[in-house]
Design a protein around this motif. Sequence first.
Motif, PDB file in Angstrom:
ATOM      1  N   THR A   1       3.428  27.834  33.252  1.00  0.00           N
ATOM      2  CA  THR A   1       2.784  28.207  34.522  1.00  0.00           C
ATOM      3  C   THR A   1       2.476  29.701  34.549  1.00  0.00           C
ATOM      4  N   THR A   2       2.843  30.412  33.494  1.00  0.00           N
ATOM      5  CA  THR A   2       2.598  31.855  33.475  1.00  0.00           C
ATOM      6  C   THR A   2       1.474  32.185  32.508  1.00  0.00           C
ATOM      7  N   LYS A   3       0.782  33.264  32.781  1.00  0.00           N
ATOM      8  CA  LYS A   3      -0.333  33.709  31.923  1.00  0.00           C
ATOM      9  C   LYS A   3       0.232  34.651  30.866  1.00  0.00           C
ATOM     10  N   ASP A   4       0.911  34.060  29.908  1.00  0.00           N
ATOM     11  CA  ASP A   4       1.584  34.853  28.883  1.00  0.00           C
ATOM     12  C   ASP A   4       1.434  34.118  27.555  1.00  0.00           C
ATOM     13  N   GLN A   5       1.793  34.775  26.467  1.00  0.00           N
ATOM     14  CA  GLN A   5       1.760  34.141  25.149  1.00  0.00           C
ATOM     15  C   GLN A   5       3.046  34.490  24.416  1.00  0.00           C
ATOM     16  N   ALA A   6       3.496  33.580  23.562  1.00  0.00           N
ATOM     17  CA  ALA A   6       4.660  33.858  22.712  1.00  0.00           C
ATOM     18  C   ALA A   6       4.177  34.348  21.359  1.00  0.00           C
ATOM     19  N   VAL A   7       4.892  35.322  20.807  1.00  0.00           N
ATOM     20  CA  VAL A   7       4.594  35.752  19.431  1.00  0.00           C
ATOM     21  C   VAL A   7       5.227  34.712  18.515  1.00  0.00           C
ATOM     22  N   THR A   8       4.387  34.038  17.712  1.00  0.00           N
ATOM     23  CA  THR A   8       4.873  32.892  16.946  1.00  0.00           C
ATOM     24  C   THR A   8       4.812  33.111  15.430  1.00  0.00           C
ATOM     25  N   SER A   9       4.313  34.267  15.009  1.00  0.00           N
ATOM     26  CA  SER A   9       4.351  34.582  13.571  1.00  0.00           C
ATOM     27  C   SER A   9       4.242  36.093  13.403  1.00  0.00           C
ATOM     28  N   THR A  10       4.270  36.532  12.176  1.00  0.00           N
ATOM     29  CA  THR A  10       4.460  37.971  11.900  1.00  0.00           C
ATOM     30  C   THR A  10       3.389  38.488  10.944  1.00  0.00           C
ATOM     31  N   VAL A  11       3.337  39.811  10.854  1.00  0.00           N
ATOM     32  CA  VAL A  11       2.438  40.436   9.874  1.00  0.00           C
ATOM     33  C   VAL A  11       2.870  40.026   8.459  1.00  0.00           C
ATOM     34  N   ALA A  12       4.173  39.920   8.243  1.00  0.00           N
ATOM     35  CA  ALA A  12       4.657  39.484   6.916  1.00  0.00           C
ATOM     36  C   ALA A  12       4.130  38.086   6.589  1.00  0.00           C
ATOM     37  N   ASP A  13       4.069  37.208   7.588  1.00  0.00           N
ATOM     38  CA  ASP A  13       3.496  35.867   7.347  1.00  0.00           C
ATOM     39  C   ASP A  13       2.030  35.993   6.920  1.00  0.00           C
ATOM     40  N   ALA A  14       1.293  36.854   7.631  1.00  0.00           N
ATOM     41  CA  ALA A  14      -0.136  37.017   7.309  1.00  0.00           C
ATOM     42  C   ALA A  14      -0.306  37.489   5.871  1.00  0.00           C
ATOM     43  N   LEU A  15       0.546  38.414   5.448  1.00  0.00           N
ATOM     44  CA  LEU A  15       0.451  38.923   4.068  1.00  0.00           C
ATOM     45  C   LEU A  15       0.843  37.835   3.068  1.00  0.00           C
ATOM     46  N   ARG A  16       1.920  37.126   3.371  1.00  0.00           N
ATOM     47  CA  ARG A  16       2.400  36.056   2.478  1.00  0.00           C
ATOM     48  C   ARG A  16       1.344  34.975   2.287  1.00  0.00           C
ATOM     49  N   LEU A  17       0.573  34.720   3.362  1.00  0.00           N
ATOM     50  CA  LEU A  17      -0.411  33.630   3.313  1.00  0.00           C
ATOM     51  C   LEU A  17      -1.783  34.105   2.847  1.00  0.00           C
ATOM     52  N   GLY A  18      -1.893  35.380   2.502  1.00  0.00           N
ATOM     53  CA  GLY A  18      -3.172  35.900   1.978  1.00  0.00           C
ATOM     54  C   GLY A  18      -4.241  36.049   3.048  1.00  0.00           C
TER      55      GLY A  18
END
Length: 306
Positions: free
Chosen positions: A113-130
Amino acid sequence: MQLTPKVRQILDWYESDNPGTKTNLSRILMQGRLGGTGRMVILPVDQGFEHGGARSFASNPAAYDPHYHFRLALDAGLNAYAAPLGMIEAGAATFAGEIPTILKLNSSNSLSTTKDQAVTSTVADALRLGCSAIGFTIYPGSEYQFELMEELRELASEAKASGLAVVVWSYPRGPMLDKVGETALDVCAYAAHMAALLGAHIIKVKPPTEAISLDAAKKIYEANPVDVKDAAARIAHVVQSCFGGRRLVVFSGGESRGGDALVSDARAIHAGGGNGSIVGRNAFQRPRDEALALLASIIEVYKSEV
Ligand code: FBP
């Protein structure tokens, strides 16, 4: 691969970025059928998080399979594919090196019910996944907007230091804004400008409507009018709000609509100097052949002379 003069010119706008980030931006800009033109079409598939699996994929069940979206982005000749962690992980090895990916680091859901977002992954994930970039949503106007902006500050700084690009979804919503206000021209241009100020390389907003919503802005728009009836003029105003055109800005597709409406949006975006479309539901909720045909029509618009 040699960069085109257009892409070199765009990279020059980003005066503080390291070679890693510029390389990743150029990967996105040089990919696919619009590669080298400075225009882009991106496939975003985070709607399963935002709206639920069935609302997103039931109309085209093949789209429950994460590989479907990598393949669609590739076969349509798009510039990039954006999705949350699980979707990217599920196809990362099969499609490694074939299509630039944008890891969406935060997500909302329709049970909140709130206008918010959860952080669900990381910069390290982005690097690991190319991945070439991180993606992050802010909700200017929400009760949580400042926390969202502070989270973005930390993640964008880490991403840039790691040589990644930063894509910001800037979607106004919250107690001050009704449905009309969320996509009003003044609010949309304001949201795009804030994303630029937060250091986004690529800014993603909804196409603005004719409305001018904020009382304080109305006087200014009366004194300095924008031709709000003209969709291309509205886009040009959003582009102007992104540092006078020194930042890439793309416009989202919205709920499923007739293909003609999407093509007509693309014409306005192209004519107004926007850098392209980011089309999710209107791509993956159609049968694959129809999606490929629609994406080809949108790409043709961006390939045409302005
Ligand atoms: P669509 O083309 O499906 O509108 O996708 C763009 C997007 O920004 C998605 O990344 C996101 O899930 C969705 O729109 C959010 O739309 P809304 O806030 O209107 O539900």
